[in-house]
Design a protein around this motif. Structure first.
Motif, short mmCIF file in Angstrom:
data_model
loop_
_atom_site.label_atom_id
_atom_site.label_comp_id
_atom_site.label_asym_id
_atom_site.label_seq_id
_atom_site.Cartn_x
_atom_site.Cartn_y
_atom_site.Cartn_z
N ILE B 40 0.86 -1.19 0.00
CA ILE B 40 0.00 0.00 0.00
C ILE B 40 0.89 1.23 0.00
O ILE B 40 1.55 1.53 0.99
CB ILE B 40 -0.93 0.04 1.23
CG1 ILE B 40 -1.77 -1.25 1.30
CG2 ILE B 40 -1.85 1.26 1.17
CD1 ILE B 40 -2.58 -1.39 2.58
N ALA B 41 0.92 1.95 -1.14
CA ALA B 41 1.66 3.21 -1.22
C ALA B 41 0.67 4.32 -0.92
O ALA B 41 -0.14 4.68 -1.75
CB ALA B 41 2.27 3.38 -2.60
N SER B 42 0.74 4.85 0.31
CA SER B 42 -0.21 5.86 0.73
C SER B 42 0.22 7.24 0.28
O SER B 42 1.40 7.57 0.28
CB SER B 42 -0.37 5.85 2.25
OG SER B 42 -1.24 6.90 2.62
N GLU B 56 -6.57 15.58 -8.91
CA GLU B 56 -5.50 15.64 -9.90
C GLU B 56 -4.14 15.26 -9.29
O GLU B 56 -3.33 14.58 -9.92
CB GLU B 56 -5.44 17.03 -10.55
CG GLU B 56 -4.31 17.26 -11.54
CD GLU B 56 -4.31 16.33 -12.75
OE1 GLU B 56 -5.37 15.78 -13.10
OE2 GLU B 56 -3.22 16.14 -13.34
N VAL B 57 -3.92 15.68 -8.05
CA VAL B 57 -2.67 15.31 -7.36
C VAL B 57 -2.64 13.79 -7.14
O VAL B 57 -1.60 13.14 -7.35
CB VAL B 57 -2.56 16.06 -6.02
CG1 VAL B 57 -1.38 15.56 -5.20
CG2 VAL B 57 -2.43 17.57 -6.26
N ALA B 58 -3.78 13.22 -6.77
CA ALA B 58 -3.87 11.78 -6.54
C ALA B 58 -3.58 11.01 -7.83
O ALA B 58 -2.81 10.05 -7.84
CB ALA B 58 -5.24 11.40 -6.00
N SER B 59 -4.20 11.46 -8.93
CA SER B 59 -4.02 10.77 -10.21
C SER B 59 -2.55 10.77 -10.63
O SER B 59 -2.03 9.77 -11.13
CB SER B 59 -4.85 11.44 -11.30
OG SER B 59 -6.21 11.42 -10.96
N ARG B 60 -1.89 11.90 -10.43
CA ARG B 60 -0.48 11.99 -10.82
C ARG B 60 0.37 11.03 -10.01
O ARG B 60 1.33 10.45 -10.50
CB ARG B 60 0.03 13.43 -10.65
CG ARG B 60 -0.58 14.36 -11.69
CD ARG B 60 0.02 15.76 -11.67
NE ARG B 60 -0.62 16.57 -12.71
CZ ARG B 60 -0.11 17.69 -13.22
NH1 ARG B 60 1.02 18.15 -12.75
NH2 ARG B 60 -0.74 18.34 -14.17
N LYS B 61 0.03 10.89 -8.73
CA LYS B 61 0.80 9.98 -7.88
C LYS B 61 0.53 8.52 -8.27
O LYS B 61 1.44 7.69 -8.25
CB LYS B 61 0.43 10.23 -6.42
CG LYS B 61 1.43 9.66 -5.44
CD LYS B 61 2.77 10.36 -5.52
CE LYS B 61 3.84 9.58 -4.78
NZ LYS B 61 5.18 10.17 -5.00
N HIS B 62 -0.72 8.22 -8.61
CA HIS B 62 -1.05 6.83 -8.99
C HIS B 62 -0.24 6.38 -10.21
O HIS B 62 0.28 5.27 -10.24
CB HIS B 62 -2.54 6.71 -9.32
CG HIS B 62 -3.43 6.64 -8.11
ND1 HIS B 62 -3.25 5.70 -7.11
CD2 HIS B 62 -4.50 7.36 -7.75
CE1 HIS B 62 -4.18 5.87 -6.19
NE2 HIS B 62 -4.95 6.89 -6.55
N VAL B 63 -0.14 7.25 -11.22
CA VAL B 63 0.54 6.82 -12.46
C VAL B 63 2.04 6.65 -12.20
O VAL B 63 2.71 5.89 -12.88
CB VAL B 63 0.23 7.79 -13.63
CG1 VAL B 63 1.02 9.07 -13.55
CG2 VAL B 63 0.45 7.10 -14.97
N GLU B 64 2.54 7.34 -11.18
CA GLU B 64 3.94 7.19 -10.78
C GLU B 64 4.15 5.90 -10.00
O GLU B 64 5.15 5.21 -10.16
CB GLU B 64 4.30 8.41 -9.90
CG GLU B 64 5.75 8.53 -9.52
CD GLU B 64 5.98 9.77 -8.63
OE1 GLU B 64 5.24 10.77 -8.78
OE2 GLU B 64 6.88 9.70 -7.79
N ALA B 65 3.20 5.57 -9.15
CA ALA B 65 3.40 4.50 -8.17
C ALA B 65 2.89 3.12 -8.62
O ALA B 65 3.24 2.11 -8.00
CB ALA B 65 2.72 4.87 -6.84
N ILE B 66 2.10 3.08 -9.68
CA ILE B 66 1.37 1.85 -9.98
C ILE B 66 2.27 0.66 -10.31
O ILE B 66 2.11 -0.42 -9.74
CB ILE B 66 0.29 2.09 -11.08
CG1 ILE B 66 -0.51 0.82 -11.36
CG2 ILE B 66 0.88 2.61 -12.38
CD1 ILE B 66 -1.40 0.43 -10.24
N ILE B 67 3.23 0.84 -11.23
CA ILE B 67 4.04 -0.33 -11.63
C ILE B 67 4.99 -0.74 -10.50
O ILE B 67 5.12 -1.94 -10.22
CB ILE B 67 4.79 -0.08 -12.96
CG1 ILE B 67 3.78 0.34 -14.06
CG2 ILE B 67 5.58 -1.32 -13.39
CD1 ILE B 67 2.77 -0.72 -14.45
N PRO B 68 5.64 0.21 -9.80
CA PRO B 68 6.44 -0.21 -8.64
C PRO B 68 5.61 -1.00 -7.60
O PRO B 68 6.11 -1.96 -7.01
CB PRO B 68 6.93 1.12 -8.05
CG PRO B 68 7.01 2.03 -9.23
CD PRO B 68 5.85 1.64 -10.11
N ALA B 69 4.35 -0.60 -7.40
CA ALA B 69 3.51 -1.33 -6.43
C ALA B 69 3.28 -2.76 -6.90
O ALA B 69 3.40 -3.71 -6.12
CB ALA B 69 2.17 -0.60 -6.24
#
Lengths: 241, 349
Positions: B40-42, B56-69
């Motif tokens: 879980i990357a909070s 918009e801030v959340a979406s930007r973080k998701h696209v950054e964190a998704i593959i590493p997760a």
């Protein structure tokens, strides 16, 4: 070397297969349906029709923006997922670079213009080499500006300008007003973004070994999120519920 | 596709992906019950300064964190993509920008890995968090889902079947916690802060309304309660010429507010169980982590001979293990998503 190209930056959605500089298949749709619904079916369709399986792919090139924030995230998330799963490189290509590349044969200034909403455009100015083996050279940063600002720069630089992209038509009166005869407007059917251009630029990057990481590739937003306005709104609502 | 012949047996490995709000999560679950990994990357720190999630801030973080997760979840589980029987992804309800990142990545991974894909309802995922820890649970059940985005009271006559008995008419319970915490200057997220502060307060110190208590309904409403708290704070501040409020007053207010929310939630949930003649209640969602809610619901259930279950703290928050679990049961029922699977921010059960 066979590369998948993906573009979801604007309402145009395009996927392509390029094999050593030869376009094997391309599917381009310019409709309102969401990229989320269109992208994977288009990719599956092109690969099936071209008779290519996932294991025959050597890399994934994706247009990373600027463009619709949601659109480029769909493209980038999909391209990263695909490249990660296939253990192949991913190559992020600026949407503006790809549009300019499509006009490689022009020996003039090239100016892709995309609608950035809120009265602005995403744009950059390129000098075309007029040769198919030499991609246009970018002269400016990637910009999110009023159309007048980029037109002013073009007036300063002088000479003919090839203009293309979905930001051209809504700004046509201003373009014609400021550039007059110097503006060479590319017809929509010729200038519509195509994933083949993205794949071709990706191929060149692959050959040069300039790759991105499927774990960390990010969209090119150019513009920050509008958090200051959101924050102000929220604090106000918190105080007066 | 290879996956179509895969039997979802007790060893089947499902990769779950969850990006509906402000946690980027990926998990591997075996046989719908054994959690092999739950990454879980909070983003909570990112949104804290805004007092809530900025989409918009959340979406930007998701696209950054998704593959590493996803990568970390597979590594921690010691599982390769080729070993997966299926991929389950949250496709709603939630913030559309975040959902789209998860759905796009999940489809691409499923296509590249030739693994079948299924879409999971986020609320259903929260419900299945209970099955991860209590595989012995059997329908029929009453389920209360309470989080920052949802307050749903559900009747579950059989697995996969849901009857919505009631929901909030305005703010979600967790949203009320966040908003009240913000005006009390407690920071975000509000739930744990109020829970902690309330331990030192008197829950009967401040008289606050219990909404809809006169109506025969299983719906909830928290905006009146929130307004009453805000008015109380304004009055107290004014009487102190805008000076700071004493710690005891804030503790009493936190305790009184929490008691008002919990009383309504537990009373209506137990009432629903009695009306439907159901002997089991499950809770899910972030607010199910609230210590008073757990205590009151268990106590009220015990008095009526109703067993109350709730997930451990980590499974109350948004997480992909619950999505993988719900997805496993969907796969077993023969459910599969098409390549045109889209995010549905207003998805209903």
């Amino acid at each position: 070397m066979r590369i998948i190209g993906i573009d979801t930056s604007t309402m145009v959605g395009s996927v392509a297969l390029v094999n050593d500089g030869r376009l094997e298949g391309e599917y381009t749709l310019n409709v309102r349906r969401t990229h989320s619904e269109r992208m994977m079916p288009a990719l599956v369709r092109v690969m099936e029709d071209a008779g290519i399986s996932a294991s025959q792919i050597d890399g994934v090139a994706v247009a990373i923006g600027p463009g619709s924030f949601t659109g480029i995230r769909i493209g980038v998330a999909g391209a990263k997922g695909l490249a990660y799963t296939l253990s192949k490189p991913v190559i992020g290509i600026s949407t503006l670079d790809a549009l300019a590349f499509g006009m490689s044969l022009a020996a003039t200034l090239i100016c892709p213009v995309l609608d950035a909403k809120r009265g602005q455009v995403y744009t950059a100015i390129y000098q075309g080499a007029g040769r198919p083996d030499s991609p246009p050279r970018r002269l400016t940063e990637y910009l999110a500006v009023d159309i007048e600002e980029v037109l002013g720069k073009l007036v300063e630089l002088g000479g003919e300008v090839v203009l293309l992209g979905d930001g051209v038509e809504p700004n046509l009166p201003k373009i014609q007003d400021l550039l007059g005869e110097r503006a060479r407007i590319v017809p929509h059917t010729v200038g519509t973004m195509r994933a083949g251009w993205v794949a071709q630029l990706g191929m060149a990057r692959l050959a040069d070994g300039v790759l991105d990481d499927p774990l960390s590739l990010l969209p090119l937003y150019v513009r920050p999120p509008e958090v200051d306005r959101i924050k102000a709104d929220r604090l106000k609502r918190g105080a007066i519920p | 596709m290879k996956g179509m012949s895969v039997l979802f047996d007790e060893d089947a490995l499902v990769l779950g992906i969850e990006t509906s709000c402000d946690e980027t999560s990926a998990a591997v679950v075996r046989g719908g019950k054994t959690i092999m990994s739950n990454v879980i990357a909070s983003q909570v720190d990112l949104h804290a300064k805004y007092g809530g999630v900025v989409p918009e801030v959340a979406s930007r973080k998701h696209v950054e964190a998704i593959i590493p997760a996803v990568d970390t979840a597979l590594h921690q589980a010691g599982v390769s993509l080729a070993e997966l029987a299926g991929i389950a992804v949250t496709y709603g309800p939630g913030l559309v920008g975040g959902l789209l990142v998860g759905v796009s990545a999940a489809k691409a991974i499923a296509f590249g890995g030739q693994v079948p894909l299924v879409g999971v309802n986020h609320i259903e995922g929260h419900i299945y968090a209970n099955f991860l820890e209590h595989p012995e649970l059997k329908a029929p059940l009453i389920c209360l889902t309470v989080s920052g985005g949802h307050t749903d009271l559900l009747y579950i006559p059989a697995f996969g079947a849901y009857e919505l008995l009631g929901r909030t008419r305005d703010d979600a319970a967790g949203e009320a916690f966040d908003k009240v915490a913000r005006v009390m200057g407690l920071g975000y997220p509000g739930g744990p802060q109020i829970d902690r502060l309330a331990r030192d307060g008197n829950p009967r110190a401040v008289e606050l309304p219990r909404a809809l208590s006169q109506e025969e309904t299983f719906d909830f409403s928290f905006s009146g309660l929130k307004t009453a708290v805000l008015n109380y704070i304004h009055r107290e501040r004014q009487s102190r010429k805008d000076g700071p409020l004493p710690e005891e007053l804030l503790a009493d207010l936190a305790a009184s507010f929490q008691a008002a929310v919990v009383e309504v939630l537990s009373a209506r949930t137990i009432e629903a169980a009695k009306e439907k003649r159901v002997r089991t209640v499950v809770m899910s969602g972030g607010v199910a982590a609230n210590s008073l809610l757990r205590q009151e619901m268990s106590g009220a259930g015990a008095r009526e001979g109703i067993a109350v279950y709730y997930p451990s703290l980590v499974l109350c928050t948004d997480n992909a293990a619950m999505i993988a679990c719900a997805g496993y049961y969907r796969f077993r029922r023969g459910d599969r998503a098409s390549w045109s699977l889209n995010a549905e921010p207003d998805l209903r059960l």
